[in-house]
Design an enzyme around this catalytic site. Structure first.
Site: not given
Ligand code: GDP
Ligand code: IMO
Ligand code: MG
Length: 432
Positions: A13, A16, A38, A40-41, A132, A146, A226, A241, A307, A415
């Site tokens: 978070d 990205k 999982n 979230g952008h 998540t 496999r 992530q 993750t 968060r 940014s």
């Protein structure tokens, strides 16, 4: 450099999505190479917000090719739903602008259910990860075990029967342990048949596609999900993750050689956040933590969870600079720090009376470290929407310079709001 890898340098978070969207104007192809929905952008373009989970952020730009690589775990239901949400916002996703690796692993509903059952059971034993609940971990387990069903298996019904049998033997044994009803062979076959027709037109040999594009001189942008501290090897295990999130995975997760990855851009938030359980040395549970959470709108895109927020941890990011080979960073959300009287930056930790400048690998030691801080003066002026260095107050520039020095990497982009164009370019990763 021709290509660029975008990675999160903290616990995800970091922004990205916004940076990938901004950079994708300069790229021909945007490739996801690990994780799944999982992630979230959130992208904000001319005041309109787009939320992406599985689709590469480049998909919103007309004329760009989006690619889901073999390292991604693909929930076909989530994929179809996300394409539907985007279509409602006027973004067309078709086999012309999205290709999905034939050898990518599928997430089935039994993976999602297992993820949920494990988390529920763990909340009583105190070993919850705070996932998540999207089935990411169980799907990667089946890949490594496999016995996964992969995208290409949708095209071969006869071979699929035996593969479904195999995966069910494993899952039904697990489900019996949870007292959950067994899954029937025909239910999985029906589930897969129902999505095959929609998914198969997107299927491709991604390594060949990327090899061809690389030879043509196309610019390829790799979009990580992530963050590096959630990496299965380099993160705060077991609170991580289930994939490698560091930049090296861009090669293995897409089928492109590591020598062609190019510029490694670490997306770095001007403070720190994390969702879910696990160690967080600079976490603030006071009113400053609350201030950052409210001002930064720090709620998970995927689960809506609050968060956890804290001061910038330079020791952690310095570690990420090393584990990813970060060339430069995009520093995001500087504007959220506007108005704070003073700012702290963690420069290392005390562990059992010893000074250390990295996060130790053991879970027990990670829980014991105490951050060592330096304090900087804050700034009163607003930096929201600044598009040049000249618009930044002197103290904000000082903060940025201090961050660069402590982490050992330069700021390539800065940014200052969620909007696409509120971005200051210092170094163009594609030109450097
Ligand atoms: P990702 O998972 O790394 O793509 O990040 P998310 O999209 O989950 O979270 C970042 C959030 O911060 C999103 O809501 C973005 O719109 C927002 N954001 C990104 N850059 C900036 C910034 O520079 N300033 C502010 N205030 N918000 C930003
Ligand atoms: P983006 O791409 C922040 C966290 C979960 C949990 C842990 C394991 O938006 O930065 P999982 O479902 O992956 O097995 O959960 O990882 N997590 C994220 N945290 N941003 C993300 O993605 C995340 N994806 C997973 O909260 O702690
Ligand atoms: Mg996110």
């Amino acid at each position: 450099m021709t290509n660029c890898v975008v990675v999160g340098s903290q616990w995800g978070d970091e922004g990205k999505g916004k940076i990938v969207d901004w950079l994708s104007e300069r790229a021909d192809i945007v490739v996801r190479y690990q994780g799944g929905h999982n992630a979230g952008h959130t992208l904000v373009i001319d005041g309109v917000s787009y939320k992406l989970s599985l689709l590469p952020s480049g998909v919103v730009r007309p004329g760009k090719m989006a690619v889901i690589g073999n390292g991604v775990v693909v929930d076909p239901h989530a994929l179809i739903a996300e394409m539907g949400r985007l279509a409602a916002q006027g973004v067309k996703v078709t086999p012309e602008n999205l290709r999905i690796a034939e050898n990518a692993t599928l997430i089935l509903s039994l993976h999602r259910e297992l993820d949920g059952m494990r988390e529920d059971a763990a909340s009583n034993s105190g070993t919850k990860i705070g996932t998540t609940r999207r089935g990411i971990g169980p799907a990667y387990e089946d890949k490594v075990g496999r016995r996964a069903i992969r995208v290409m298996d949708l095209a071969d019904r006869d071979a699929l029967e035996a593969k479904v049998e195999r995966i069910l033997t494993h899952h039904n044994a697990l489900r019996r342990g949870f007292g959950a009803p067994e899954v029937e062979h025909k239910d999985i076959m029906e589930e897969l048949t129902s999505i095959a027709e929609t998914v198969l037109p997107f299927m491709d040999s991604v390594w060949q596609l990327l090899d061809k594009e690389r030879r043509k001189g196309s610019r390829i942008l790799f979009e990580g999900a992530q963050g590096s501290l959630l990496d299965i090897d380099h993160g705060t295990y077991p609170f991580v993750t289930s994939s490698n999130t560091v930049a090296g995975q861009a090669a293995a997760g897409s089928g492109m050689g590591p020598g062609s990855l190019g510029y490694i851009l670490g997306i770095t938030k001007a403070y720190t956040t994390r969702v879910g359980e696990g160690p967080f040395p600079t976490e603030l549970t006071d009113e400053i933590g609350q201030f950052l959470g409210e001002k930064g709108h720090e709620f998970g895109t995927v689960t809506g969870r609050k968060r956890r927020c804290g001061w910038f941890d330079a020791a952690l990011v310095r570690q990420s600079v090393a584990t990813n080979g970060i060339t430069g960073i995009a520093l995001t959300k500087l504007d959220v720090l506007d108005g704070l009287e003073e700012l702290k930056i963690c420069v290392g930790y005390m562990l059992d009376g010893q000074k250390i400048d990295y996060l130790p690998a053991s879970q027990a030691a990670q829980a014991r470290v105490e951050p060592i801080y330096i304090t900087l003066e804050g700034w009163k002026e607003s930096t929201v929407g600044a598009r040049t260095w000249a618009e930044l107050p002197a103290q904000a520039i000082k903060y940025v310079r201090q961050v660069e020095e402590l982490i050992g990497a330069p700021v390539a982009l800065l940014s200052t709001s969620p909007e696409r164009d509120d971005t200051i370019l210092v170094t163009d990763p594609f030109e450097d």
